[in-house]
Scaffold this motif. Structure first.
Motif, mmCIF file in Angstrom:
data_model
loop_
_atom_site.group_PDB
_atom_site.id
_atom_site.type_symbol
_atom_site.label_atom_id
_atom_site.label_comp_id
_atom_site.label_asym_id
_atom_site.label_seq_id
_atom_site.Cartn_x
_atom_site.Cartn_y
_atom_site.Cartn_z
ATOM 1 N N ALA A 193 0.825 -1.215 0.000
ATOM 2 C CA ALA A 193 0.000 0.000 0.000
ATOM 3 C C ALA A 193 0.856 1.260 0.000
ATOM 4 O O ALA A 193 0.347 2.353 -0.272
ATOM 5 C CB ALA A 193 -0.929 0.002 1.209
ATOM 6 N N ILE A 194 2.148 1.123 0.303
ATOM 7 C CA ILE A 194 3.048 2.282 0.300
ATOM 8 C C ILE A 194 3.321 2.694 -1.143
ATOM 9 O O ILE A 194 3.736 1.875 -1.970
ATOM 10 C CB ILE A 194 4.374 1.946 1.001
ATOM 11 C CG1 ILE A 194 4.127 1.570 2.462
ATOM 12 C CG2 ILE A 194 5.347 3.119 0.902
ATOM 13 C CD1 ILE A 194 5.372 1.059 3.176
ATOM 14 N N VAL A 195 3.082 3.948 -1.460
ATOM 15 C CA VAL A 195 3.347 4.447 -2.806
ATOM 16 C C VAL A 195 4.829 4.822 -2.896
ATOM 17 O O VAL A 195 5.299 5.676 -2.139
ATOM 18 C CB VAL A 195 2.471 5.674 -3.127
ATOM 19 C CG1 VAL A 195 2.803 6.202 -4.519
ATOM 20 C CG2 VAL A 195 0.992 5.301 -3.015
ATOM 21 N N PRO A 196 5.597 4.185 -3.772
ATOM 22 C CA PRO A 196 7.028 4.514 -3.869
ATOM 23 C C PRO A 196 7.223 5.992 -4.207
ATOM 24 O O PRO A 196 6.598 6.521 -5.128
ATOM 25 C CB PRO A 196 7.518 3.620 -5.012
ATOM 26 C CG PRO A 196 6.534 2.485 -5.061
ATOM 27 C CD PRO A 196 5.214 3.086 -4.686
ATOM 28 N N ASP A 197 8.076 6.662 -3.439
ATOM 29 C CA ASP A 197 8.340 8.076 -3.686
ATOM 30 C C ASP A 197 9.685 8.232 -4.406
ATOM 31 O O ASP A 197 10.326 7.247 -4.787
ATOM 32 C CB ASP A 197 8.297 8.871 -2.382
ATOM 33 C CG ASP A 197 9.316 8.378 -1.353
ATOM 34 O OD1 ASP A 197 10.304 7.706 -1.730
ATOM 35 O OD2 ASP A 197 9.141 8.671 -0.153
ATOM 36 N N ALA A 198 10.114 9.468 -4.575
ATOM 37 C CA ALA A 198 11.346 9.725 -5.311
ATOM 38 C C ALA A 198 12.549 9.096 -4.621
ATOM 39 O O ALA A 198 13.456 8.568 -5.285
ATOM 40 C CB ALA A 198 11.553 11.236 -5.467
ATOM 41 N N GLU A 248 17.192 -7.836 1.460
ATOM 42 C CA GLU A 248 18.266 -7.554 0.510
ATOM 43 C C GLU A 248 17.833 -7.607 -0.960
ATOM 44 O O GLU A 248 18.523 -7.089 -1.828
ATOM 45 C CB GLU A 248 19.445 -8.524 0.716
ATOM 46 C CG GLU A 248 19.146 -9.971 0.406
ATOM 47 C CD GLU A 248 18.713 -10.760 1.630
ATOM 48 O OE1 GLU A 248 18.722 -11.998 1.570
ATOM 49 O OE2 GLU A 248 18.351 -10.127 2.644
ATOM 50 N N MET A 249 16.688 -8.213 -1.258
ATOM 51 C CA MET A 249 16.213 -8.282 -2.639
ATOM 52 C C MET A 249 15.116 -7.254 -2.924
ATOM 53 O O MET A 249 14.428 -7.335 -3.949
ATOM 54 C CB MET A 249 15.713 -9.697 -2.944
ATOM 55 C CG MET A 249 16.837 -10.734 -2.955
ATOM 56 S SD MET A 249 16.278 -12.452 -2.975
ATOM 57 C CE MET A 249 15.420 -12.534 -4.557
ATOM 58 N N ALA A 250 14.944 -6.274 -2.039
ATOM 59 C CA ALA A 250 13.885 -5.274 -2.210
ATOM 60 C C ALA A 250 14.091 -4.468 -3.484
ATOM 61 O O ALA A 250 15.218 -4.161 -3.879
ATOM 62 C CB ALA A 250 13.849 -4.348 -1.004
ATOM 63 N N HIS A 251 12.973 -4.116 -4.120
ATOM 64 C CA HIS A 251 13.006 -3.298 -5.329
ATOM 65 C C HIS A 251 11.607 -2.725 -5.551
ATOM 66 O O HIS A 251 10.680 -3.002 -4.796
ATOM 67 C CB HIS A 251 13.452 -4.116 -6.547
ATOM 68 C CG HIS A 251 12.598 -5.325 -6.818
ATOM 69 N ND1 HIS A 251 12.737 -6.509 -6.124
ATOM 70 C CD2 HIS A 251 11.579 -5.531 -7.699
ATOM 71 C CE1 HIS A 251 11.862 -7.389 -6.574
ATOM 72 N NE2 HIS A 251 11.136 -6.819 -7.519
ATOM 73 N N VAL A 252 11.483 -1.901 -6.546
ATOM 74 C CA VAL A 252 10.182 -1.382 -6.964
ATOM 75 C C VAL A 252 9.714 -2.244 -8.126
ATOM 76 O O VAL A 252 10.452 -2.431 -9.104
ATOM 77 C CB VAL A 252 10.273 0.096 -7.382
ATOM 78 C CG1 VAL A 252 8.923 0.598 -7.889
ATOM 79 C CG2 VAL A 252 10.745 0.959 -6.201
#
Length: 326
Positions: free
Chosen positions: A128-133, A211-215
């Motif tokens: 639900a978190i909107v990726p920011d800059a 460690e594998m986090a990404h957008v």
């Protein structure tokens, strides 16, 4: 630690957590006068199943913690290893937790369904978190095609023998790239049983190993945590916890998103392909004598064989693709 706290710090009670293969993880106590804290250090090992960014992992943990998700509080990033001996970071310990083995058939006890609802609620809150800059600057963006290309490159770089199942799976996946299931989200990347802590009553305490986090696409996390390798040998539930229907309902309620059944077959097969890439890489690390870590040796054997078989079964059930040149 003395530099961070601005006072002489004594470090003792150092012990290592074993089992993870992407980082060396140590627990220690830092004391300065009346102040004492238990902390955890994660740093790069000599060899690893995957190459990932410490900065990205540190950012993802901090983002999740700031959003109120059950994630550790980050303390210090050491991107070049000047402080810790190899690149890594320090975070606060979340006490009283245990990580169940994905191979324990009773990993979460009698209230496993409640654990599962809490787990998939937490995953929904993350999505639900909107990726920011700042997120897009710190984390790589990889859609379905990008994730597929990433793991194909890992397989091609580390294969030691023909991998006919992996190659056939790649051809199907490359020919059937799905549309995004919705706006891009923060993807944990390794969200599964074994990577979260529960207390003595199996209540969710913390989500670990970012460690594998990404957008990317939210369906990636759902498919990986629902992969049967992490199912504790229980066919009727996911991650050894609740049913798939209960998991999806909890995730949808917390994320505000809708499960995408049209894309599910692709992401389900992709998860098996991702697993093969990781296990093939682990075999390479052992065969080339870069490591003798038992966790990596194990990964090259049982998980590899499981995902080779599972991917073949999924591929047999999939529609025949148009041909794509490798």
């Amino acid at each position: 630690m003395s530099r961070l706290w601005g006072a002489p710090v004594r470090v003792d009670e150092v012990s290592r957590f074993h089992g993870g293969a992407a980082r060396e993880t140590f627990r220690f106590r830092a004391t300065a006068g009346e102040r004492a804290e238990w902390l955890v250090m994660r740093r790069d090992p000599a060899a690893s199943l995957i190459d990932t960014s410490r900065e990205a992992e540190f950012h993802a943990i901090g983002r999740a913690h700031a959003a109120g998700l059950p994630a550790p509080e980050p303390v210090h990033l050491d991107p070049d290893g000047a402080d810790l001996g190899s690149p890594g970071f320090v975070m606060k310990e979340i006490p009283g937790g245990r990580a169940a083995s994905p191979f324990d058939p009773e990993g979460y006890g009698a209230n496993a369904a409640e654990t599962g609802v809490a787990l998939f609620t937490a995953l929904g809150r993350l999505h639900a978190i909107v990726p920011d800059a700042a997120d897009r600057a710190a984390l790589p963006f990889q859609d379905a095609a990008g994730r597929l290309a990433h793991w194909k490159a890992e397989i091609d770089r580390h294969r030691l023998r023909p991998e006919p199942v992996a190659d056939a799976v790649w051809r199907w996946l490359a020919a059937n790239i799905p549309a995004p299931s919705g706006p891009a989200v923060l993807v944990h990347g390794d969200f599964r049983s074994g990577n979260f802590l529960v207390d003595a009553d199996n209540r969710l305490l913390a989500i670990l190993d970012w460690e594998m986090a990404h957008v990317g696409d939210a369906m990636e996390d759902l498919a990986w945590v629902m992969d049967p390798l992490w199912g504790h040998g229980m066919a009727d539930v996911v991650a050894g916890t609740c049913t798939r229907a209960e998991a999806i309902r909890a995730w949808e309620a917390a994320s505000g998103r809708t499960f995408d059944p049209a894309a599910w077959a692709w992401w389900e097969l992709f998860s098996a392909y991702q697993g093969l890439a990781i296990w093939i890489t682990s075999a390479f690390e052992v065969a080339t004598q870069r490591t003798a870590d038992p966790a990596i040796l194990f990964a090259a054997l049982l998980p590899y064989r499981f995902h080779n078989w599972h991917a073949a079964q999924l591929l047999k059930a999939a529609k025949q693709p148009k041909e794509v040149r490798a």
